[in-house]
Design a protein around this motif. Structure first.
Motif, PDB file in Angstrom:
ATOM      1  N   PHE A 149       0.825  -1.207   0.000  1.00 38.52           N
ATOM      2  CA  PHE A 149       0.000   0.000   0.000  1.00 38.52           C
ATOM      3  C   PHE A 149       0.863   1.262   0.000  1.00 38.52           C
ATOM      4  N   VAL A 150       1.999   1.209   0.666  1.00 38.21           N
ATOM      5  CA  VAL A 150       2.903   2.360   0.634  1.00 38.21           C
ATOM      6  C   VAL A 150       3.400   2.591  -0.793  1.00 38.21           C
ATOM      7  N   ARG A 151       3.824   1.521  -1.460  1.00 38.64           N
ATOM      8  CA  ARG A 151       4.295   1.660  -2.845  1.00 38.64           C
ATOM      9  C   ARG A 151       3.175   2.133  -3.760  1.00 38.64           C
ATOM     10  N   ARG A 152       1.975   1.599  -3.543  1.00 34.21           N
ATOM     11  CA  ARG A 152       0.848   2.012  -4.374  1.00 34.21           C
ATOM     12  C   ARG A 152       0.508   3.478  -4.154  1.00 34.21           C
ATOM     13  N   ASP A 153       0.559   3.907  -2.909  1.00 41.11           N
ATOM     14  CA  ASP A 153       0.241   5.299  -2.595  1.00 41.11           C
ATOM     15  C   ASP A 153       1.246   6.250  -3.242  1.00 41.11           C
ATOM     16  N   LEU A 154       2.516   5.898  -3.189  1.00 42.60           N
ATOM     17  CA  LEU A 154       3.543   6.736  -3.807  1.00 42.60           C
ATOM     18  C   LEU A 154       3.381   6.778  -5.320  1.00 42.60           C
TER      19      LEU A 154
END
Length: 262
Positions: free
Chosen positions: A15-20
């Motif tokens: 989710f962190v990678r997706r958010d970025l």
């Protein structure tokens, strides 16, 4: 909280990678904007404060270039908070599928956007170090304490994110309140001015702002060679962890009613 995060850590990082990635989806440069945006901001600061105004940070004996970097450090620190503060109230409403249709650990979402903001802040601090090396020189040894003085702020901001993410479900109008509150916090914190410029009669009120000790510690360790007070850091860390624990407890209790509201 720790057990839940460890159990879902792979999901969290996804989710962190997706958010970025989502922030720059559809742009030609993509994630390069994560570097371009703070560089452009820093260049503007350099031009305005070191060339046009020739500003000098009072009480520090620093030149205009260093003063521009001091102002930029305050902006980086505040932006980390404001990014989470502004996004949190609509976080659950923007992800209704995770609430209604699947069994999903909702506590991952506030932590994911907070860690995403950490990545952006880390890039900003990295550029701060680079520009400081080029235009001012090597920072003092105390600069290695920068992550330590920022740790209480991380826990406090994460707590605010959990709190607002929950309240935003039950009080949708809160999304209209947070922008002016965010702006007020920025101008009532010593982001763009040193604390000693505040009139004595108002200085206590500004000093009681939770952001003031963080901003002061960042500047003291990175620019002025002053190590943080150990007792003060322990107190800040204890208070921020206690605040985070209370906000996380509130989130976990209130999330049971999210499907009924959404």
């Amino acid at each position: 909280m720790q057990i839940s995060v460890l159990r879902h850590r792979s999901l969290l990082w996804d989710f962190v990678r997706r958010d970025l990635a989502t922030k720059f989806r559809g742009s030609a440069l993509g994630s390069v904007w994560m570097l371009v945006t703070p560089i452009l901001t820093l260049l503007v600061y350099f031009f305005v404060f070191s060339v046009v105004f020739k500003a000098r940070w009072s009480g520090g004996g620093l030149n205009s270039k260093a003063s521009a970097l001091i102002l930029f450090s305050g902006l980086i620190t505040y932006t980390f908070f404001s990014e989470c503060f502004l996004r949190a109230p609509m976080l659950m409403r923007e992800n209704p599928n995770f609430i209604k249709k699947v069994v999903f650990p909702l506590e991952v979402l506030p932590l994911a956007i907070t860690l995403s903001a950490v990545v952006n802040a880390a890039i900003g601090y990295g550029l701060l170090l680079l520009f400081n090396l080029v235009f001012v020189g090597l920072p003092p040894l105390s600069a290695i304490a920068l992550p330590v003085v920022l740790l209480p702020m991380f826990f406090a901001v994460l707590g605010v994110t959990y709190l607002l993410a929950s309240l935003g479900v039950y009080l949708p109008d809160i999304k209209l309140l947070v922008p002016p509150v965010s702006m007020a916090i920025m101008y009532l914190s010593p982001v763009f001015y040193p604390l000693d410029m505040v009139p004595q009669i108002l200085r206590f009120a500004v000093a009681m702002n939770p952001f003031t000790p963080v901003l002061e510690n960042v500047r003291h360790v990175f620019f002025f060679g002053e190590w943080p007070d150990p007792l003060g850091m322990i107190i800040q860390l204890a208070v921020s962890i206690a605040f985070l624990s209370a906000c996380y407890w509130f989130f976990m209790k209130s999330k049971k009613g999210f499907p009924d509201v959404l």
